[in-house]
Design a protein around this motif. Structure first.
Motif, PDB file in Angstrom:
ATOM      1  N   ASP A 106       0.824  -1.216   0.000  1.00  0.00           N
ATOM      2  CA  ASP A 106       0.000   0.000   0.000  1.00  0.00           C
ATOM      3  C   ASP A 106       0.855   1.261   0.000  1.00  0.00           C
ATOM      4  O   ASP A 106       0.577   2.228  -0.724  1.00  0.00           O
ATOM      5  N   LEU A 107       1.909   1.274   0.839  1.00  0.00           N
ATOM      6  CA  LEU A 107       2.762   2.459   0.913  1.00  0.00           C
ATOM      7  C   LEU A 107       3.502   2.700  -0.394  1.00  0.00           C
ATOM      8  O   LEU A 107       3.627   3.844  -0.853  1.00  0.00           O
ATOM      9  N   GLU A 108       4.014   1.640  -0.984  1.00  0.00           N
ATOM     10  CA  GLU A 108       4.748   1.793  -2.243  1.00  0.00           C
ATOM     11  C   GLU A 108       3.835   2.342  -3.336  1.00  0.00           C
ATOM     12  O   GLU A 108       4.243   3.191  -4.129  1.00  0.00           O
ATOM     13  N   VAL A 109       2.612   1.885  -3.368  1.00  0.00           N
ATOM     14  CA  VAL A 109       1.665   2.389  -4.360  1.00  0.00           C
ATOM     15  C   VAL A 109       1.350   3.861  -4.083  1.00  0.00           C
ATOM     16  O   VAL A 109       1.296   4.691  -4.998  1.00  0.00           O
ATOM     17  N   ALA A 110       1.181   4.202  -2.794  1.00  0.00           N
ATOM     18  CA  ALA A 110       0.865   5.591  -2.434  1.00  0.00           C
ATOM     19  C   ALA A 110       2.004   6.543  -2.771  1.00  0.00           C
ATOM     20  O   ALA A 110       1.767   7.717  -3.078  1.00  0.00           O
ATOM     21  N   LEU A 290      10.136  -3.313  18.254  1.00  0.00           N
ATOM     22  CA  LEU A 290       8.885  -3.088  17.563  1.00  0.00           C
ATOM     23  C   LEU A 290       8.890  -3.888  16.263  1.00  0.00           C
ATOM     24  O   LEU A 290       9.931  -4.008  15.609  1.00  0.00           O
ATOM     25  N   THR A 291       7.735  -4.424  15.904  1.00  0.00           N
ATOM     26  CA  THR A 291       7.700  -5.413  14.827  1.00  0.00           C
ATOM     27  C   THR A 291       7.042  -4.926  13.544  1.00  0.00           C
ATOM     28  O   THR A 291       6.742  -5.719  12.658  1.00  0.00           O
ATOM     29  N   GLY A 292       6.853  -3.610  13.417  1.00  0.00           N
ATOM     30  CA  GLY A 292       6.270  -3.084  12.191  1.00  0.00           C
ATOM     31  C   GLY A 292       4.769  -2.924  12.294  1.00  0.00           C
ATOM     32  O   GLY A 292       4.116  -3.442  13.196  1.00  0.00           O
ATOM     33  N   SER A 293       4.229  -2.180  11.351  1.00  0.00           N
ATOM     34  CA  SER A 293       2.810  -1.826  11.377  1.00  0.00           C
ATOM     35  C   SER A 293       2.080  -2.398  10.173  1.00  0.00           C
ATOM     36  O   SER A 293       2.622  -2.432   9.065  1.00  0.00           O
ATOM     37  N   PRO A 294       0.844  -2.841  10.366  1.00  0.00           N
ATOM     38  CA  PRO A 294       0.087  -3.423   9.255  1.00  0.00           C
ATOM     39  C   PRO A 294      -0.529  -2.372   8.342  1.00  0.00           C
ATOM     40  O   PRO A 294      -0.400  -1.165   8.565  1.00  0.00           O
ATOM     41  N   ALA A 295      -1.230  -2.842   7.337  1.00  0.00           N
ATOM     42  CA  ALA A 295      -1.896  -1.966   6.373  1.00  0.00           C
ATOM     43  C   ALA A 295      -2.936  -1.100   7.072  1.00  0.00           C
ATOM     44  O   ALA A 295      -3.457  -1.440   8.132  1.00  0.00           O
ATOM     45  N   GLY A 296      -3.215   0.050   6.443  1.00  0.00           N
ATOM     46  CA  GLY A 296      -4.271   0.920   6.942  1.00  0.00           C
ATOM     47  C   GLY A 296      -3.773   2.222   7.516  1.00  0.00           C
ATOM     48  O   GLY A 296      -4.466   2.854   8.327  1.00  0.00           O
TER      49      GLY A 296
END
Length: 330
Positions: A106-110, A290-296
Motif C-alpha cells: 500500500d505504501l509503495e503504491v501511495a 517493535l515489529t512493524g505496522s500493518p496496512a491501513g
C-alpha cells in the motif's frame, strides 16, 4: 477529551505497568484482571524498584509475580483514578520497517511517482514479488528509535508544527528479558519477557531527505519527536500470549477503523526480528523490539493526523490505549 479510564483487559493472570497516584512518584505495579494493582516496591520491599529492574531479574521474579497475582499479600489499589505511564523505560528501541506485506504494498503504491507508467495492479504485483524475495533472502529492516519519544498510553500526542504528514502506525512490541547477543531464531523467544502496544508515529513528509535524496531515510526527524511513541498500557508476560504471530492489531481514528490486521501478515515474526537485531547490537533487559505496522495507515487512506483526532489502539490480549492529537499551536 476525557482521558480513557485504565482497563485491566488483557490475557493471563497479571500484567505489569507503571502507574502513579496523582501528585506522587510513579511505581511499577502488578495489575490483575479484576482491575486493581499492587505496588511492587511495597510488596517486594524494594523502595527503588523500577519496571526495567524487574526485567533485569525476570527469571528470578516471575514466580514471585505469579504468587502475588493469586495471593492476598499487600493492599490492592483500584486502577480507576490512577495515572498510567509508559510501562517501561527502555535503554534501546529497535524499530522495524516494511514488515507487513500488505502495508508495504500500500505504501509503495501511495508513494509512486506521478509519471510511473505502471498501472496500480502492475505496481502491486511487482512490489509483492519484492516482498517475497525479501522473505526468501531473510533480510528484515531494523533501525533505532529514541527512548525520549515514548509517552504513556493515554497521554496527548503533540503534533509538531513542522510535521506536515503525521501518520499512525500501531505495532506489536516485544520486551527483552535478558541480555541478548547473537541469539538464534530458535532461541530468540526465550529472551522475550512479554509484549505491549506501541503506536510508532511517523511524519511521512520527512521520511526521505529532500535536500539529499541519496542519503535515504531520516528516521530521527520523521519518528522521534517527543511523544511520538505512545506505549502500553501494560506488558503482558510472553507465557500468556499463545502465539504472537496470530494477534489482531486494530486502530480506530475518531471511532472509525483504519487498521485491522493479523500479525500473520508479518513478513518476519517476532523471533526473527529479535534474532536479527541481536546480530548487531547487545539487546538489554527492558529494551523494545517493535515489529512493524500493518496496512491501513493514513497515507493509504489519504487522511493524516490533525489537531483533535483521537486514536484508539488495541492488540489481542494486550489491552488498549487511547491518545488525543494536539496541534503544537493549539
Amino acid at each position: 477529551m476525557k482521558p480513557a479510564a485504565p482497563s485491566a483487559s488483557f490475557s493471563g493472570p497479571f500484567a505489569l505497568g507503571t502507574v502513579s497516584v496523582p501528585g506522587r512518584e510513579p511505581f511499577p505495579g502488578l495489575v490483575v484482571p479484576e482491575g486493581s494493582v499492587l505496588n511492587l516496591r511495597t510488596v517486594l520491599g524494594e523502595p527503588a524498584l523500577t519496571a526495567r529492574a524487574i526485567f533485569e531479574r525476570w527469571e528470578e521474579l516471575l514466580p514471585r509475580l505469579h504468587a502475588l497475582a493469586t495471593g492476598t499479600t499487600g493492599d490492592r489499589l483500584p486502577l480507576d483514578g490512577l495515572h498510567v505511564h509508559a510501562p517501561v523505560e527502555p535503554r534501546q528501541v529497535f524499530q522495524s520497517g516494511a514488515n507487513y506485506r500488505q502495508h508495504v504494498i500500500d505504501l509503495e503504491v501511495a508513494h509512486r511517482s506521478p509519471d510511473d507508467p505502471r498501472t496500480v495492479e502492475e505496481a502491486r504485483a511487482e512490489i509483492a514479488e519484492i516482498m517475497d524475495r525479501r522473505a526468501a533472502e531473510d533480510l528484515p529492516y531494523v533501525f533505532i528509535g529514541l527512548p525520549s519519544a515514548i509517552a504513556g498510553p493515554y497521554d496527548d500526542v503533540v503534533l509538531p508544527a513542522w510535521a506536515e504528514k503525521p501518520d499512525w502506525e500501531l505495532e506489536l512490541a516485544a520486551v527483552v528479558a535478558a541480555p541478548a547477543y547473537w541469539v538464534s531464531v530458535a532461541e530468540a523467544l526465550n529472551y522475550v519477557a512479554g509484549y505491549t502496544i506501541a503506536n510508532d508515529l511517523t511524519d511521512r513528509a520527512t521520511v526521505f531527505r529532500r535536500d539529499m535524496p541519496a542519503i535515504g531515510t531520516d528516521w530521527l526527524r520523521s519518528k522521534n519527536a517527543p511523544g511520538f511513541t505512545p506505549l502500553g498500557p501494560w506488558i503482558v508476560p510472553a507465557e500468556s500470549i499463545a502465539d504472537p504471530g496470530d494477534l489482531r492489531v486494530t486502530l480506530k481514528l475518531n471511532g472509525e477503523t483504519m487498521q485491522d490486521e493479523s500479525t500473520k501478515d508479518m513478513i518476519f515474526g517476532v523471533a526473527r526480528m529479535v534474532s536479527y537485531a541481536s546480530q548487531t547490537a547487545h539487546l538489554l533487559p527492558g529494551d523494545l523490539v517493535l515489529t512493524g505496522s500493518p496496512a491501513g495507515n493514513g497515507m493509504h487512506w489519504g487522511r493524516l493526523l490533525r489537531d483533535g483526532d483521537v486514536m484508539d489502539g488495541s492488540i489481542t490480549g494486550l489491552g488498549a490505549q487511547r491518545t488525543r492529537c494536539v496541534g503544537e499551536d493549539a
